[in-house]
Design a protein around this motif. Structure first.
Motif, PDB file in Angstrom:
ATOM      1  N   ARG A   1       0.849  -1.193   0.000  1.00  0.00           N
ATOM      2  CA  ARG A   1       0.000   0.000   0.000  1.00  0.00           C
ATOM      3  C   ARG A   1       0.881   1.239   0.000  1.00  0.00           C
ATOM      4  O   ARG A   1       1.865   1.318   0.756  1.00  0.00           O
ATOM      5  N   ILE A   2       0.516   2.192  -0.840  1.00  0.00           N
ATOM      6  CA  ILE A   2       1.282   3.427  -1.018  1.00  0.00           C
ATOM      7  C   ILE A   2       0.324   4.605  -0.983  1.00  0.00           C
ATOM      8  O   ILE A   2      -0.791   4.522  -1.507  1.00  0.00           O
ATOM      9  N   PHE A   3       0.775   5.705  -0.388  1.00  0.00           N
ATOM     10  CA  PHE A   3      -0.037   6.923  -0.333  1.00  0.00           C
ATOM     11  C   PHE A   3       0.801   8.092  -0.828  1.00  0.00           C
ATOM     12  O   PHE A   3       1.964   8.227  -0.442  1.00  0.00           O
TER      13      PHE A   3
ATOM     14  N   GLU B   1      -7.250   4.149   6.866  1.00  0.00           N
ATOM     15  CA  GLU B   1      -6.528   3.387   7.869  1.00  0.00           C
ATOM     16  C   GLU B   1      -5.181   2.954   7.295  1.00  0.00           C
ATOM     17  O   GLU B   1      -5.046   2.738   6.095  1.00  0.00           O
ATOM     18  N   GLY B   2      -4.199   2.800   8.158  1.00  0.00           N
ATOM     19  CA  GLY B   2      -2.925   2.256   7.723  1.00  0.00           C
ATOM     20  C   GLY B   2      -2.994   0.745   7.641  1.00  0.00           C
ATOM     21  O   GLY B   2      -4.067   0.162   7.814  1.00  0.00           O
ATOM     22  N   PRO B   3      -1.882   0.082   7.368  1.00  0.00           N
ATOM     23  CA  PRO B   3      -0.579   0.710   7.148  1.00  0.00           C
ATOM     24  C   PRO B   3      -0.343   1.099   5.693  1.00  0.00           C
ATOM     25  O   PRO B   3      -0.948   0.519   4.787  1.00  0.00           O
ATOM     26  N   PHE B   4       0.564   2.066   5.500  1.00  0.00           N
ATOM     27  CA  PHE B   4       1.081   2.404   4.179  1.00  0.00           C
ATOM     28  C   PHE B   4       2.585   2.153   4.204  1.00  0.00           C
ATOM     29  O   PHE B   4       3.307   2.748   4.997  1.00  0.00           O
ATOM     30  N   ASP B   5       3.027   1.266   3.333  1.00  0.00           N
ATOM     31  CA  ASP B   5       4.424   0.859   3.336  1.00  0.00           C
ATOM     32  C   ASP B   5       5.342   1.934   2.753  1.00  0.00           C
ATOM     33  O   ASP B   5       6.511   2.025   3.116  1.00  0.00           O
ATOM     34  N   VAL B   6       4.817   2.722   1.826  1.00  0.00           N
ATOM     35  CA  VAL B   6       5.552   3.823   1.220  1.00  0.00           C
ATOM     36  C   VAL B   6       4.648   5.040   1.158  1.00  0.00           C
ATOM     37  O   VAL B   6       3.465   4.927   0.809  1.00  0.00           O
TER      38      VAL B   6
ATOM     39  N   GLU C   1       3.479  18.992   8.419  1.00  0.00           N
ATOM     40  CA  GLU C   1       2.096  18.637   8.723  1.00  0.00           C
ATOM     41  C   GLU C   1       1.723  17.309   8.054  1.00  0.00           C
ATOM     42  O   GLU C   1       1.065  16.457   8.662  1.00  0.00           O
ATOM     43  N   ALA C   2       2.146  17.133   6.808  1.00  0.00           N
ATOM     44  CA  ALA C   2       1.863  15.887   6.096  1.00  0.00           C
ATOM     45  C   ALA C   2       2.542  14.702   6.779  1.00  0.00           C
ATOM     46  O   ALA C   2       1.925  13.642   6.982  1.00  0.00           O
ATOM     47  N   PHE C   3       3.802  14.878   7.161  1.00  0.00           N
ATOM     48  CA  PHE C   3       4.527  13.798   7.829  1.00  0.00           C
ATOM     49  C   PHE C   3       3.834  13.391   9.123  1.00  0.00           C
ATOM     50  O   PHE C   3       3.642  12.199   9.395  1.00  0.00           O
ATOM     51  N   GLU C   4       3.452  14.372   9.922  1.00  0.00           N
ATOM     52  CA  GLU C   4       2.801  14.070  11.193  1.00  0.00           C
ATOM     53  C   GLU C   4       1.438  13.408  10.990  1.00  0.00           C
ATOM     54  O   GLU C   4       1.012  12.588  11.798  1.00  0.00           O
ATOM     55  N   ALA C   5       0.760  13.751   9.883  1.00  0.00           N
ATOM     56  CA  ALA C   5      -0.552  13.170   9.604  1.00  0.00           C
ATOM     57  C   ALA C   5      -0.457  11.689   9.252  1.00  0.00           C
ATOM     58  O   ALA C   5      -1.419  10.938   9.442  1.00  0.00           O
ATOM     59  N   VAL C   6       0.718  11.250   8.754  1.00  0.00           N
ATOM     60  CA  VAL C   6       0.821   9.878   8.253  1.00  0.00           C
ATOM     61  C   VAL C   6       1.796   9.014   9.035  1.00  0.00           C
ATOM     62  O   VAL C   6       1.775   7.786   8.903  1.00  0.00           O
ATOM     63  N   ARG C   7       2.630   9.555   9.862  1.00  0.00           N
ATOM     64  CA  ARG C   7       3.749   8.803  10.436  1.00  0.00           C
ATOM     65  C   ARG C   7       3.307   7.560  11.201  1.00  0.00           C
ATOM     66  O   ARG C   7       3.958   6.508  11.128  1.00  0.00           O
ATOM     67  N   GLU C   8       2.183   7.626  11.924  1.00  0.00           N
ATOM     68  CA  GLU C   8       1.737   6.474  12.697  1.00  0.00           C
ATOM     69  C   GLU C   8       1.089   5.409  11.823  1.00  0.00           C
ATOM     70  O   GLU C   8       0.798   4.305  12.307  1.00  0.00           O
ATOM     71  N   LYS C   9       0.882   5.720  10.552  1.00  0.00           N
ATOM     72  CA  LYS C   9       0.313   4.743   9.622  1.00  0.00           C
ATOM     73  C   LYS C   9       1.385   4.045   8.797  1.00  0.00           C
ATOM     74  O   LYS C   9       1.079   3.233   7.918  1.00  0.00           O
TER      75      LYS C   9
ATOM     76  N   PRO D   1       4.418   1.393   8.876  1.00  0.00           N
ATOM     77  CA  PRO D   1       4.927   0.324   9.730  1.00  0.00           C
ATOM     78  C   PRO D   1       6.448   0.363   9.836  1.00  0.00           C
ATOM     79  O   PRO D   1       7.134   1.015   9.033  1.00  0.00           O
ATOM     80  N   VAL D   2       6.986  -0.347  10.802  1.00  0.00           N
ATOM     81  CA  VAL D   2       8.432  -0.501  10.893  1.00  0.00           C
ATOM     82  C   VAL D   2       8.937  -1.104   9.581  1.00  0.00           C
ATOM     83  O   VAL D   2       8.388  -2.087   9.075  1.00  0.00           O
ATOM     84  N   GLY D   3       9.964  -0.497   9.017  1.00  0.00           N
ATOM     85  CA  GLY D   3      10.484  -0.918   7.729  1.00  0.00           C
ATOM     86  C   GLY D   3       9.910  -0.144   6.567  1.00  0.00           C
ATOM     87  O   GLY D   3      10.459  -0.184   5.461  1.00  0.00           O
ATOM     88  N   GLY D   4       8.815   0.571   6.799  1.00  0.00           N
ATOM     89  CA  GLY D   4       8.226   1.410   5.762  1.00  0.00           C
ATOM     90  C   GLY D   4       9.000   2.699   5.593  1.00  0.00           C
ATOM     91  O   GLY D   4       9.819   3.071   6.445  1.00  0.00           O
ATOM     92  N   VAL D   5       8.752   3.404   4.485  1.00  0.00           N
ATOM     93  CA  VAL D   5       9.509   4.613   4.196  1.00  0.00           C
ATOM     94  C   VAL D   5       8.582   5.771   3.833  1.00  0.00           C
ATOM     95  O   VAL D   5       7.529   5.590   3.224  1.00  0.00           O
ATOM     96  N   VAL D   6       9.006   6.962   4.245  1.00  0.00           N
ATOM     97  CA  VAL D   6       8.376   8.210   3.839  1.00  0.00           C
ATOM     98  C   VAL D   6       9.379   8.953   2.969  1.00  0.00           C
ATOM     99  O   VAL D   6      10.511   9.220   3.400  1.00  0.00           O
ATOM    100  N   LEU D   7       8.968   9.296   1.764  1.00  0.00           N
ATOM    101  CA  LEU D   7       9.820  10.021   0.822  1.00  0.00           C
ATOM    102  C   LEU D   7       9.305  11.441   0.683  1.00  0.00           C
ATOM    103  O   LEU D   7       8.090  11.668   0.680  1.00  0.00           O
ATOM    104  N   ALA D   8      10.193  12.398   0.565  1.00  0.00           N
ATOM    105  CA  ALA D   8       9.802  13.795   0.377  1.00  0.00           C
ATOM    106  C   ALA D   8      10.632  14.398  -0.735  1.00  0.00           C
ATOM    107  O   ALA D   8      11.868  14.364  -0.689  1.00  0.00           O
ATOM    108  N   ASP D   9       9.950  14.964  -1.742  1.00  0.00           N
ATOM    109  CA  ASP D   9      10.630  15.514  -2.908  1.00  0.00           C
ATOM    110  C   ASP D   9      11.013  16.972  -2.679  1.00  0.00           C
ATOM    111  O   ASP D   9      10.559  17.620  -1.735  1.00  0.00           O
ATOM    112  N   ASN D  10      11.866  17.489  -3.566  1.00  0.00           N
ATOM    113  CA  ASN D  10      12.288  18.897  -3.571  1.00  0.00           C
ATOM    114  C   ASN D  10      13.121  19.278  -2.355  1.00  0.00           C
ATOM    115  O   ASN D  10      12.959  20.355  -1.784  1.00  0.00           O
TER     116      ASN D  10
END
Length: 218
Positions: free
Chosen positions: A56-58, A122-127, A139-147, A149-158
């Motif tokens: 799952r990706i968001f 609902e989570g989880p979102f792996d990426v 704000e976006a990071f805080e909105a999704v961080r708990e969704k 899972p361990v091993g998942g990644v958050v990417l941010a462009d620019n």
């Protein structure tokens, strides 16, 4: 600062080959100047999704679906990617492109503010890809961080270029300076924020306009 054209081309050459739909999307980018991550980073999006076995990706901000298309190529048949976009016409274009690639069964298309939309899932979102208003990255990071899972990644462009140049973001992040550019300040605040979050480990992918990769470690 952006990566030199020759290095960017080299990285894109080594990356997974784009299909006809991606080639058309790249042509659109070149003709219109619409900002996308480009094929070198696109290949990394596909690779990272594969490395974490993403199901799952968001996306916070999807434009006409360029990054989502790269992600979708790494998803299993039962996977899901949620695209969000405030521009209805761009979202319609994304729907068409992903359908042409055979990914319409994997994609959810949400019109509106991504930070409002994530609350309805609902989570989880792996990426997770953050590519909305730079002033709202934290704000976006805080909105999704708990969704995530361990091993998942958050990417941010620019992270190194965009509505500012590299010297300005370097001045903020490395030298601790200041600026009147709200976009640059938003990105600097994001980098400061994720580096202080104990649950995530952050590195920089210095391709395209710079992608911060934050992996949840606990």
């Amino acid at each position: 600062m952006t990566v030199s054209d020759s290095l960017e081309t080299f990285a894109a050459t080594v990356a997974p080959d784009p299909d006809e739909v991606l080639a058309e999307m790249d042509d659109r980018t070149e003709e219109t100047g619409f900002p996308t991550v480009g094929p070198a980073v696109g290949g990394w999006l596909q690779q990272l999704a594969g490395l974490v076995d993403a199901e799952r990706i968001f996306e916070f901000g999807s434009g006409f679906g360029y990054s989502a298309y790269w992600f979708a190529r790494a998803l299993p048949d039962h996977g899901e990617i949620v695209l969000t976009e405030i521009d209805a016409d761009e979202l319609d274009d994304a729907r068409e492109y992903l359908a042409r690639g055979g990914f319409d069964d994997l994609a959810m298309f949400e019109h509106g503010d991504a930070i409002d939309i994530i609350d309805t899932y609902e989570g989880p979102f792996d990426v997770v890809l953050i590519d909305n208003e730079k002033t709202r990255y934290v704000e976006a990071f805080e909105a999704v961080r708990e969704k995530v899972p361990v091993g998942g990644v958050v990417l941010a462009d620019n992270m190194t270029a965009g509505p500012f140049d590299f010297k300005e973001i370097h001045h903020l992040v490395v030298e601790g300076g200041d600026t009147d550019n709200e976009m640059a300040r938003g990105v600097a605040d994001y980098l400061d924020h994720v580096r202080e979050v104990d649950d995530f480990e952050t590195t920089l992918l210095p391709l395209g306009e710079g992608v911060a990769v934050s992996r949840r470690i606990r």
